[in-house]
Enzyme design. Structure first.
Site, PDB file in Angstrom:
ATOM      1  N   LEU A  28       0.863  -1.199   0.000  1.00 54.49           N
ATOM      2  CA  LEU A  28       0.000   0.000   0.000  1.00 54.49           C
ATOM      3  C   LEU A  28       0.891   1.237   0.000  1.00 54.49           C
ATOM      4  O   LEU A  28       1.767   1.348   0.861  1.00 54.49           O
ATOM      5  CB  LEU A  28      -0.861   0.030   1.266  1.00 54.49           C
ATOM      6  CG  LEU A  28      -1.951  -1.021   1.423  1.00 54.49           C
ATOM      7  CD1 LEU A  28      -2.530  -0.977   2.835  1.00 54.49           C
ATOM      8  CD2 LEU A  28      -3.059  -0.765   0.403  1.00 54.49           C
ATOM      9  N   HIS A  29       0.664   2.128  -0.925  1.00 52.06           N
ATOM     10  CA  HIS A  29       1.446   3.370  -0.863  1.00 52.06           C
ATOM     11  C   HIS A  29       0.707   4.578  -1.435  1.00 52.06           C
ATOM     12  O   HIS A  29       1.199   5.695  -1.327  1.00 52.06           O
ATOM     13  CB  HIS A  29       2.783   3.204  -1.582  1.00 52.06           C
ATOM     14  CG  HIS A  29       2.652   3.248  -3.077  1.00 52.06           C
ATOM     15  ND1 HIS A  29       2.213   2.176  -3.806  1.00 52.06           N
ATOM     16  CD2 HIS A  29       2.862   4.245  -3.966  1.00 52.06           C
ATOM     17  CE1 HIS A  29       2.184   2.500  -5.079  1.00 52.06           C
ATOM     18  NE2 HIS A  29       2.558   3.753  -5.210  1.00 52.06           N
ATOM     19  N   ARG A  30      -0.465   4.370  -2.046  1.00 53.80           N
ATOM     20  CA  ARG A  30      -1.151   5.519  -2.666  1.00 53.80           C
ATOM     21  C   ARG A  30      -1.596   6.501  -1.598  1.00 53.80           C
ATOM     22  O   ARG A  30      -2.179   6.095  -0.586  1.00 53.80           O
ATOM     23  CB  ARG A  30      -2.397   5.075  -3.416  1.00 53.80           C
ATOM     24  CG  ARG A  30      -2.101   4.179  -4.547  1.00 53.80           C
ATOM     25  CD  ARG A  30      -2.510   4.766  -5.882  1.00 53.80           C
ATOM     26  NE  ARG A  30      -1.881   3.940  -6.869  1.00 53.80           N
ATOM     27  CZ  ARG A  30      -0.976   4.353  -7.749  1.00 53.80           C
ATOM     28  NH1 ARG A  30      -0.638   5.616  -7.809  1.00 53.80           N
ATOM     29  NH2 ARG A  30      -0.418   3.532  -8.592  1.00 53.80           N
ATOM     30  N   ASP A  90      -2.318  -1.503  -3.976  1.00 50.49           N
ATOM     31  CA  ASP A  90      -2.876  -0.326  -4.641  1.00 50.49           C
ATOM     32  C   ASP A  90      -1.927   0.167  -5.736  1.00 50.49           C
ATOM     33  O   ASP A  90      -2.055   1.281  -6.223  1.00 50.49           O
ATOM     34  CB  ASP A  90      -3.225   0.777  -3.629  1.00 50.49           C
ATOM     35  CG  ASP A  90      -2.019   1.258  -2.835  1.00 50.49           C
ATOM     36  OD1 ASP A  90      -0.880   0.829  -3.123  1.00 50.49           O
ATOM     37  OD2 ASP A  90      -2.220   2.077  -1.923  1.00 50.49           O
TER      38      ASP A  90
END
Ligand code: UD1
Length: 366
Positions: free
Chosen positions: A209-211, A283
């Site tokens: 997850l990084h958005r 994501d």
């Protein structure tokens, strides 16, 4: 000599440039009058976000590193533009080749076009139609000043035509990221975490997850992780944490015996894990492409995608960003009802060769 300046800045760029560089080197060794200069903007700078990719994917040392890391998007864009303008003035090129959708892609395309240098965009034309994503703005700006589009899908071709791009500027070549995936598949490396956790095939889940939409809001991030933990049937969750996400997670004190947060992994280690996973929850756009080609179920925690073929043909499903959506998709996975995926046109491992075949046509008197 036809001189091509290739831009790389952030992690998802490196696997896209590697096969192009190798194909240019091959063409050069066969006597074609083309050469390249590799510019690293320095957007990503950690060993595990950048350096390890150069080593593992046999990307040559960049000719220059502009060392433009950190700062807000405006600062990052401005810093890259100022540095790349000096670089391109000192080392003029016939073509500046940018890949993907990161800030470096847009900043360098702008500089090149203002110095009257032609721009090629690899992965041009894809659209999420979500203007809250920094990557979508980067795509729109880059494509509005690109001369040659190397595209990954028919959707991209259609988007470009609809925005007024001429057919003779569009080259449907496939996906260079998949060139790298297929080439490196036999070389994937078992990461330490495999042994440390006693993982076994199809009995764990990989998540990333990084958005900003998912990780910048603490409550959202926590809710998503809680839902994932609650609905993964006692399987271990391996979570290589992006630096942006790590900063937020620090304050959240999330811990669970099945949640294993590790440093970002190298390319060969990460894809070893993906290939053997029960599923990937992510994501990232690029990971949906890799998971599709490795035929691993992929749950995308986004409300849109610029890569619809990973859903219509691949193994990807758009779960959305509402954490409540996670449970039904995981139920479907554990019931054994996930699609197995199909081939995607031209994602065949030969995209970079097709790109360089086009570039050969640009060499004067060739
Ligand atoms: C960038 C890309 C995104 C891509 C992602 C993959 C843009 C707009 N976004 O997002 O499309 O999917 O990379 O990783 O270009 N940081 C480190 N070490 C690093 C790199 C970054 O600590 O090696 C830190 C930065 O200092 C910053 C944060 O991580 O605080 C975010 O980095 P940034 O390059 O701004 O964007 P990403 O979120 O990584």
């Amino acid at each position: 000599m036809y001189n091509i300046t290739i831009i790389a800045g952030a992690r998802p760029n490196f696997m896209k440039i590697a096969p192009i560089i190798h194909a240019i080197q091959k063409a050069k060794s066969e006597g074609f009058a083309m050469d390249f200069r590799l510019v690293h903007t320095g957007q990503h700078y950690d060993k595990n976000m950048s350096g390890s990719f150069f080593d593992q994917l046999q990307i040559p040392e960049p000719h220059v590193n502009l060392e433009c890391s950190g700062g807000s998007h405006a600062e990052q864009t401005a810093n890259i533009m100022v540095s790349f303008e000096q670089e391109l003035l000192a080392n003029p090129a016939n073509l500046v080749l940018v890949v993907g959708d990161v800030t470096s892609t847009m900043a360098c395309a702008l500089v090149a076009q203002k110095l009257h240098t032609k721009v090629a965009h690899v992965e041009g034309g894809i659209r999420s139609d979500d203007w809250t994503m920094p990557e979508e703005i980067n795509r729109l700006v880059t494509d509005s000043i690109t001369n040659y589009f190397f595209t990954t899908s028919d959707t991209a071709n259609k988007n470009l035509r609809e925005s007024g791009v001429n057919d003779d500027q569009i080259f449907f070549v496939g996906n260079t990221m998949i060139d790298t995936l297929f080439k490196q598949r036999p070389n994937f490396i078992k990461p330490q975490v495999w042994t440390d956790l006693g993982l076994s095939e199809k009995a764990y889940i990989v998540m990333t997850l990084h958005r900003p939409a998912n990780v910048d809001e603490e409550a959202q991030l926590k809710h998503m992780i809680d839902e994932i933990i609650a609905n993964t049937n006692n399987l271990p969750l391996v979570f290589p944490v992006h630096p942006r996400t790590a900063k937020i997670l620090k304050g959240l004190n999330i811990s669970h015996p099945r949640l294993h947060m590790v440093e970002p992994l190298s390319y060969l280690e990460f894809n070893y894990l993906v290939e053997r996973a029960k599923a990937v929850i992510t994501d990232s756009g690029g990971i949906t492409e890799e998971a599709s080609m490795l035929r691993v179920p992929c749950l995308t925690l986004r409300d849109n995608t610029e890569r619809p073929e990973t859903i219509t043909l691949g193994t990807n499903e758009l779960v959305g960003t509402n954490p409540k959506n996670i449970k039904p998709y995981l139920n479907k996975l554990f019931e054994g009802n996930w699609k197995s995926g199909n081939e995607i046109p031209l994602w065949d491992g030969h995209t970079a060769e097709r790109i360089v075949d086009v570039l050969k046509r640009f060499i004067p008197n060739c």
